[in-house]
Design a protein around this motif. Structure first.
Motif, short mmCIF file in Angstrom:
data_model
loop_
_atom_site.label_atom_id
_atom_site.label_comp_id
_atom_site.label_asym_id
_atom_site.label_seq_id
_atom_site.Cartn_x
_atom_site.Cartn_y
_atom_site.Cartn_z
N LEU A 80 0.66 -1.20 -0.01
CA LEU A 80 -0.05 -0.07 0.01
C LEU A 80 0.84 1.36 0.04
CD1 LEU A 80 -2.78 1.01 0.14
CD2 LEU A 80 -2.53 1.26 2.50
N ARG A 81 1.85 1.31 0.75
CA ARG A 81 2.83 2.51 0.90
C ARG A 81 3.67 2.75 -0.40
NH1 ARG A 81 4.10 -0.56 5.84
NH2 ARG A 81 2.92 0.51 7.54
N GLN A 82 3.76 1.45 -1.15
CA GLN A 82 4.62 1.88 -2.43
C GLN A 82 3.62 2.11 -3.59
OE1 GLN A 82 8.00 1.30 -3.47
NE2 GLN A 82 7.11 2.18 -5.36
N THR A 83 2.35 1.70 -3.31
CA THR A 83 1.36 2.30 -4.27
C THR A 83 1.01 3.64 -4.06
OG1 THR A 83 0.23 -0.04 -4.10
CG2 THR A 83 -1.00 1.95 -5.00
N LEU A 84 1.19 4.07 -2.88
CA LEU A 84 1.11 5.58 -2.73
C LEU A 84 2.02 6.31 -3.25
CD1 LEU A 84 -0.30 8.16 -0.90
CD2 LEU A 84 1.33 7.48 0.80
N LEU A 85 3.38 5.86 -3.08
CA LEU A 85 4.59 6.54 -3.73
C LEU A 85 4.23 6.33 -5.21
CD1 LEU A 85 7.32 7.65 -3.36
CD2 LEU A 85 8.17 5.36 -3.60
N ASP A 86 3.94 5.56 -5.90
CA ASP A 86 3.50 5.33 -7.47
C ASP A 86 2.54 6.34 -7.72
OD1 ASP A 86 5.49 3.38 -7.48
OD2 ASP A 86 4.16 1.66 -7.35
N THR A 87 1.46 6.31 -6.96
CA THR A 87 0.34 7.28 -7.42
C THR A 87 0.71 8.77 -7.20
OG1 THR A 87 -1.15 5.60 -6.39
CG2 THR A 87 -2.11 7.85 -6.44
N LEU A 88 1.44 9.19 -6.28
CA LEU A 88 1.67 10.60 -6.29
C LEU A 88 2.86 11.05 -7.39
CD1 LEU A 88 2.43 10.90 -2.54
CD2 LEU A 88 0.18 11.34 -3.69
N TYR A 89 2.90 10.16 -8.45
CA TYR A 89 3.65 10.70 -9.83
C TYR A 89 2.88 11.53 -10.56
CZ TYR A 89 7.95 8.16 -9.23
OH TYR A 89 9.13 7.51 -9.15
N SER A 90 1.39 11.39 -10.22
CA SER A 90 0.55 12.26 -11.14
C SER A 90 -0.97 12.17 -10.57
CB SER A 90 0.55 11.56 -12.57
OG SER A 90 -0.66 12.00 -13.48
N PRO A 91 -1.46 13.40 -10.70
CA PRO A 91 -2.90 13.26 -9.95
C PRO A 91 -3.89 12.48 -10.77
CG PRO A 91 -1.75 15.63 -10.13
CD PRO A 91 -0.99 14.47 -10.75
N SER A 92 -3.62 12.06 -11.98
CA SER A 92 -4.55 11.41 -12.92
C SER A 92 -4.44 9.95 -12.03
CB SER A 92 -3.81 11.08 -14.19
OG SER A 92 -2.71 10.24 -14.41
N ARG A 93 -3.62 9.49 -11.25
CA ARG A 93 -3.63 8.20 -10.86
C ARG A 93 -4.43 8.07 -9.49
NH1 ARG A 93 2.69 6.39 -11.30
NH2 ARG A 93 3.08 6.93 -13.61
N PHE A 94 -4.57 9.41 -8.96
CA PHE A 94 -5.58 9.50 -7.65
C PHE A 94 -6.52 8.57 -7.55
CE2 PHE A 94 -3.89 14.14 -6.37
CZ PHE A 94 -2.63 13.57 -6.41
N PRO A 95 -7.60 8.43 -8.66
CA PRO A 95 -8.79 7.72 -8.27
C PRO A 95 -8.34 6.15 -8.18
CG PRO A 95 -9.04 9.24 -9.92
CD PRO A 95 -7.45 9.25 -9.89
N ALA A 96 -7.37 5.66 -9.04
CA ALA A 96 -7.15 4.13 -8.31
C ALA A 96 -6.58 3.84 -7.21
CB ALA A 96 -5.92 3.68 -9.63
N LEU A 97 -5.93 4.84 -6.58
CA LEU A 97 -5.43 4.76 -5.07
C LEU A 97 -6.40 4.54 -4.32
CD1 LEU A 97 -3.51 4.18 -2.86
CD2 LEU A 97 -2.79 6.79 -2.85
N ALA A 98 -7.47 5.91 -4.27
CA ALA A 98 -8.71 5.78 -3.67
C ALA A 98 -9.49 4.63 -3.56
CB ALA A 98 -9.47 7.20 -3.89
N LYS A 99 -9.51 3.88 -4.78
CA LYS A 99 -10.43 2.83 -4.85
C LYS A 99 -9.71 1.72 -4.13
CE LYS A 99 -13.16 3.84 -9.17
NZ LYS A 99 -12.80 5.20 -9.14
N LEU A 100 -8.63 1.53 -4.34
CA LEU A 100 -7.91 0.46 -3.57
C LEU A 100 -7.96 0.61 -2.05
CD1 LEU A 100 -5.89 -1.78 -3.63
CD2 LEU A 100 -3.83 -0.31 -3.57
N ILE A 101 -7.89 1.86 -1.61
CA ILE A 101 -8.06 2.14 -0.01
C ILE A 101 -9.36 1.61 0.20
CG2 ILE A 101 -8.23 3.98 1.71
CD1 ILE A 101 -5.78 5.47 0.07
#
Length: 492
Positions: free
Chosen positions: A312-333
């Motif tokens: 989960l922490r690594q996914t957060l790090l990957d997600t923060l590369y681009s705001p376009s990835r925010f929804p995927a992280l939120a859905k995972l959480i």
């Protein structure tokens, strides 16, 4: 450290040339008799893009010894009458390739830039289709949460040291002699061999992420060979730590960008809303990560096949590369809080993962010596976990380099203010991978050789990616005309 699409699943020079507008070369062909240009392999490429192979020394200490292949690509300047020279597209990574970039992001460049420059991509040494390397790592060690050294849930680095030894042994056993000759300095020397093979007296460059360090080193080693140099999303050039500083930079990078995610994730109209306020997102994330440390959720098809706290922490790090990835992280959480997981993310072919991981490891470990003491890493991890809980100590932990069997062949290049003033830095204000704090260190090191454009934007990579007209127009004007701001610029 930097990161582009290919390794996102694994785990990115005094005022001599300002105002100079006369072409450095006048021929559209730029005298390339030594290169046999052919159709590039692959699909979806611009039909104008062609590829060629440049032979370079495997070991520059023995230039007449074994040669290796570096594959390059080119789309010629679109207006021969205004052609200035070649624009080298330097990829991030380490482990990234720009071979297809003339057909890709190169086509986003303004017309006057494409009119004036051949767009040149390349696969760096070690990376297919150039002469390639492979460590033969265990499948589990290709997981991002293994390649990035996340400590155990209790903060222990003991398992990380075992993993580093296992991976280093595999690279020594399977990587071959070329593994010992992959570094930023050798990549910079390869770039100068490419320049010569192209028949160019000087080259311009657009280096991104790790490519900013390559571009800086090239500009330091070959200052008289540089024309217009753009460094985009900039690495800390600290010559005592090099890649260790890049890894450590993730602490501040996450802290710079997480508030943007929290603001988005708490917006009332967000269908993937996580909390009622931005302040509530951080404790929610930390609580979930701690729960997953204790009770991972099975995740068939993923690597590893469970969603644990570090994944989960690594996914957060990957997600923060681009705001376009925010929804995927939120859905995972949201799924994980309910005890479920979404479908496992697709991964590149294992052969690609192995190749990219090997080039990345070789570059990071050959550039600078890393400590071998578990106690030193443990001390850093313990301090980091207190100050930066979102990254849980990972940025100060032991990578494979802690057990690397061979020392660097030379000291890292120190970036200085000696050389032509022909560098333009462009940098997002909030960048998880190459944070502004590290970019400012490069700006200070370059002194009067550079000016810097800081863009009020969030994400990794700045130029032509976030729609900031001020930043984009400033960089484009420099590449097209050589006109550069007289001083550093902030683009709101």
């Amino acid at each position: 450290m930097t990161q582009i699409k290919r390794n996102a699943a694994l785990v990115a020079t005094s005022a001599v040339l300002l105002g100079l507008t006369a072409p450095l070369t006048t021929s559209a062909s730029a005298a390339t008799p030594s290169l046999g240009w052919t159709k590039c392999a692959g699909t979806g490429l611009d039909p104008r893009q062609q590829c060629a192979t440049v032979k370079v020394p495997m070991d520059y200490a023995h230039p007449d010894g074994r040669k290796i292949d570096v594959v390059i690509s080119r789309i010629p300047a679109e207006n021969p009458a205004t052609r200035r020279g070649a624009l080298m597209l330097i990829p991030g990574g380490p482990g990234g390739s720009s071979l297809n970039d003339p057909s890709g992001k190169g086509q986003k460049l303004p017309q006057d830039v494409r009119d004036a420059h051949d767009l040149i991509g390349f696969a760096p040494r070690g990376l297919a289709p150039s002469t390639s390397v492979d460590c033969g790592l265990e499948h589990a060690d290709l997981a991002l949460s293994k390649l990035r050294p996340w400590p155990a849930p209790d903060g222990s680095v003991a398992e990380n040291m075992v993993t580093a030894q296992r991976m280093a042994d595999a690279c020594a056993r399977n990587g071959g002699e070329l593994m010992r000759h992959i570094s930023t300095v050798t990549e910079a020397r390869d770039l100068d061999r490419i320049r010569a093979a192209l028949g160019e007296r000087k080259i311009s460059a657009w280096g991104v992420s790790y490519g900013t360090y390559v571009g800086s080193v090239y500009s330091q080693l070959f200052p008289h060979r540089t024309d217009r140099i753009v460094l985009d999303s900039n690495d800390d050039p600290d010559p005592t730590r090099v890649s260790r500083a890049w890894l450590a930079g993730h602490e501040q990078g996450v802290e710079d960008v997480f508030p943007e995610f929290a603001k988005w994730a708490s917006a009332p109209d967000n269908p993937d809303r996580l909390a009622g306020t931005a302040a509530g997102v951080r404790p929610l994330f930390l609580k979930l990560a701690a729960r997953l440390d204790r009770e991972p959720i099975p995740w068939p098809g993923a690597n590893p096949e469970e969603l644990n706290g570090n994944v989960l922490r690594q996914t957060l790090l990957d997600t923060l590369y681009s705001p376009s990835r925010f929804p995927a992280l939120a859905k995972l959480i949201l799924a994980a809080r309910a005890g479920t997981v979404p479908p496992a993310p697709a991964a590149p072919p294992e052969q690609v993962l192995q190749n990219v991981a090997a080039v990345g490891a070789a570059t990071l470990c050959n550039d600078v010596a890393w400590p071998a003491s578990a106690a030193e890493y443990q001390k850093g991890v313990d301090e980091s976990r207190v100050k930066y809980p979102l990254t849980a100590g990972m940025p100060r932990n032991a990578m494979v380099c802690a057990a690397w069997p061979t020392p660097p062949k030379q000291a890292p290049v120190r970036i200085t203010d000696r050389g032509p003033s022909n560098i333009l830095l462009v940098q997002n204000e909030r960048d998880v991978a190459t944070p502004l704090a590290g970019a400012l260190k490069l700006r200070r090191a370059l002194g009067d050789r550079a000016v810097m454009v800081t863009v009020n934007s969030t994400g990794h990579d700045a130029y032509l990616l976030h729609g900031n007209a001020c930043g984009d127009e400033t960089v484009s004007r420099f590449l097209a005309t050589g006109e550069r701001p007289d001083a550093d610029v902030y683009c709101d």
